[in-house]
Design a protein around this motif. Structure first.
Motif, PDB file in Angstrom:
ATOM      1  N   GLU A  65      40.104  35.865  43.320  1.00 30.67           N
ATOM      2  CA  GLU A  65      38.821  36.359  42.831  1.00 30.67           C
ATOM      3  C   GLU A  65      38.972  37.206  41.563  1.00 30.67           C
ATOM      4  O   GLU A  65      37.974  37.678  41.022  1.00 30.67           O
ATOM      5  N   GLY A  66      40.219  37.404  41.119  1.00 34.90           N
ATOM      6  CA  GLY A  66      40.452  38.143  39.883  1.00 34.90           C
ATOM      7  C   GLY A  66      40.330  39.649  40.005  1.00 34.90           C
ATOM      8  O   GLY A  66      40.114  40.336  39.004  1.00 34.90           O
ATOM      9  N   LEU A  67      40.509  40.186  41.210  1.00 36.70           N
ATOM     10  CA  LEU A  67      40.357  41.623  41.416  1.00 36.70           C
ATOM     11  C   LEU A  67      41.679  42.379  41.447  1.00 36.70           C
ATOM     12  O   LEU A  67      41.697  43.580  41.163  1.00 36.70           O
ATOM     13  N   VAL A  68      42.760  41.693  41.806  1.00 39.90           N
ATOM     14  CA  VAL A  68      44.079  42.333  41.874  1.00 39.90           C
ATOM     15  C   VAL A  68      45.133  41.396  41.298  1.00 39.90           C
ATOM     16  O   VAL A  68      44.914  40.193  41.156  1.00 39.90           O
ATOM     17  N   SER A  69      46.272  41.992  40.987  1.00 39.30           N
ATOM     18  CA  SER A  69      47.450  41.199  40.649  1.00 39.30           C
ATOM     19  C   SER A  69      48.589  41.710  41.519  1.00 39.30           C
ATOM     20  O   SER A  69      48.639  42.885  41.873  1.00 39.30           O
ATOM     21  N   SER A  70      49.470  40.805  41.859  1.00 35.02           N
ATOM     22  CA  SER A  70      50.546  41.160  42.775  1.00 35.02           C
ATOM     23  C   SER A  70      51.644  40.110  42.691  1.00 35.02           C
ATOM     24  O   SER A  70      51.382  38.952  42.363  1.00 35.02           O
ATOM     25  N   GLN A  71      52.847  40.544  42.986  1.00 30.16           N
ATOM     26  CA  GLN A  71      53.975  39.629  43.110  1.00 30.16           C
ATOM     27  C   GLN A  71      54.642  39.925  44.445  1.00 30.16           C
ATOM     28  O   GLN A  71      54.568  41.050  44.939  1.00 30.16           O
ATOM     29  N   PRO A  72      55.296  38.930  45.047  1.00 24.30           N
ATOM     30  CA  PRO A  72      55.930  39.162  46.342  1.00 24.30           C
ATOM     31  C   PRO A  72      56.869  40.372  46.301  1.00 24.30           C
ATOM     32  O   PRO A  72      57.612  40.568  45.340  1.00 24.30           O
ATOM     33  N   TYR A  73      56.759  41.206  47.339  1.00 27.03           N
ATOM     34  CA  TYR A  73      57.605  42.388  47.526  1.00 27.03           C
ATOM     35  C   TYR A  73      57.426  43.436  46.421  1.00 27.03           C
ATOM     36  O   TYR A  73      58.307  44.240  46.166  1.00 27.03           O
ATOM     37  N   ARG A  74      56.290  43.393  45.749  1.00 29.08           N
ATOM     38  CA  ARG A  74      55.986  44.374  44.702  1.00 29.08           C
ATOM     39  C   ARG A  74      54.661  45.048  45.034  1.00 29.08           C
ATOM     40  O   ARG A  74      53.914  44.606  45.906  1.00 29.08           O
ATOM     41  N   ALA A  75      54.337  46.076  44.291  1.00 34.12           N
ATOM     42  CA  ALA A  75      53.072  46.779  44.475  1.00 34.12           C
ATOM     43  C   ALA A  75      51.899  45.889  44.050  1.00 34.12           C
ATOM     44  O   ALA A  75      52.076  44.901  43.345  1.00 34.12           O
ATOM     45  N   VAL A  76      50.723  46.288  44.480  1.00 34.40           N
ATOM     46  CA  VAL A  76      49.483  45.599  44.141  1.00 34.40           C
ATOM     47  C   VAL A  76      48.807  46.413  43.038  1.00 34.40           C
ATOM     48  O   VAL A  76      48.749  47.634  43.093  1.00 34.40           O
ATOM     49  N   PHE A  77      48.282  45.727  42.041  1.00 36.70           N
ATOM     50  CA  PHE A  77      47.606  46.386  40.924  1.00 36.70           C
ATOM     51  C   PHE A  77      46.194  45.850  40.800  1.00 36.70           C
ATOM     52  O   PHE A  77      45.933  44.692  41.112  1.00 36.70           O
ATOM     53  N   LEU A  78      45.291  46.681  40.333  1.00 40.44           N
ATOM     54  CA  LEU A  78      43.910  46.254  40.107  1.00 40.44           C
ATOM     55  C   LEU A  78      43.769  45.664  38.716  1.00 40.44           C
ATOM     56  O   LEU A  78      44.336  46.181  37.758  1.00 40.44           O
ATOM     57  N   THR A  79      42.999  44.610  38.629  1.00 37.28           N
ATOM     58  CA  THR A  79      42.603  44.089  37.320  1.00 37.28           C
ATOM     59  C   THR A  79      41.471  44.988  36.819  1.00 37.28           C
ATOM     60  O   THR A  79      40.993  45.872  37.549  1.00 37.28           O
ATOM     61  N   GLU A  80      41.000  44.745  35.622  1.00 35.83           N
ATOM     62  CA  GLU A  80      39.864  45.524  35.111  1.00 35.83           C
ATOM     63  C   GLU A  80      38.641  45.336  36.019  1.00 35.83           C
ATOM     64  O   GLU A  80      37.946  46.291  36.344  1.00 35.83           O
ATOM     65  N   ALA A  81      38.408  44.092  36.450  1.00 38.85           N
ATOM     66  CA  ALA A  81      37.287  43.826  37.358  1.00 38.85           C
ATOM     67  C   ALA A  81      37.469  44.549  38.691  1.00 38.85           C
ATOM     68  O   ALA A  81      36.513  45.077  39.265  1.00 38.85           O
ATOM     69  N   GLY A  82      38.702  44.590  39.185  1.00 35.58           N
ATOM     70  CA  GLY A  82      38.996  45.299  40.424  1.00 35.58           C
ATOM     71  C   GLY A  82      38.787  46.789  40.284  1.00 35.58           C
ATOM     72  O   GLY A  82      38.226  47.444  41.182  1.00 35.58           O
ATOM     73  N   ARG A  83      39.203  47.345  39.158  1.00 37.70           N
ATOM     74  CA  ARG A  83      39.021  48.780  38.909  1.00 37.70           C
ATOM     75  C   ARG A  83      37.525  49.106  38.826  1.00 37.70           C
ATOM     76  O   ARG A  83      37.072  50.110  39.380  1.00 37.70           O
TER      77      ARG A  83
END
Length: 153
Positions: A77-95
């Motif tokens: 949905e374009g709200l977060v970005s993430s990679q396996p075994y890493r932290a989750v980050f918000l996209t601009e839309a998520g923020r």
């Protein structure tokens, strides 16, 4: 045995309208999950510098696999970005969603406190109300909060 009075039973709404109402509720529930996640992710990033799936699961009281599946949906949905075994980050839309969700939450809590609800209950009740309340109702809540703050209530 008493006879059931049929006049007290409301007529069923039109089937298509009723289905549309239930569809809206299901969509709001999906949005509610997204809002809860992005709001929590923003809080974790702001307070600890990162949002890990294990921390999200612990704070939401769900299984880690639930978080992984939901994070994957939020990525689509374009709200977060993430990679396996890493932290989750918000996209601009998520923020942006997190900011809107936090504002709604704080306003609902403030309103509930303004009408005499204890802090703990206001916090708990706001978790459900904030997702389902209309903009019109939020505006009314804000008027009550302002009136209470200025002593005109």
């Amino acid at each position: 045995m008493t006879k059931v009075q049929t006049s007290a039973i409301p007529a069923l709404p039109d089937a298509e309208q009723q289905a549309a109402n239930f569809q809206r509720v299901r969509e709001v529930h999906q949005q509610e999950v997204a809002e809860d996640y992005v709001e929590l992710i923003a809080d974790l990033i702001d307070s600890t510098g990162e949002a890990r799936a294990v921390d999200i699961a612990r704070r939401l009281g769900v299984a880690n696999t639930t978080v992984v599946k939901t994070i994957a949906r939020l990525q689509r949905e374009g709200l977060v970005s993430s990679q396996p075994y890493r932290a989750v980050f918000l996209t601009e839309a998520g923020r942006e969603m997190a900011v809107r969700s936090r504002r709604r939450h704080e306003l609902v809590v403030s309103f509930l406190r303004a009408i005499g609800i204890s802090d703990g209950t206001a916090q708990r009740d706001a978790e459900g109300i904030e997702h389902h309340v209309s903009e019109e109702t939020l505006a009314a809540f804000e008027r009550v909060v302002r009136a209470k703050a200025t002593g005109s209530l």
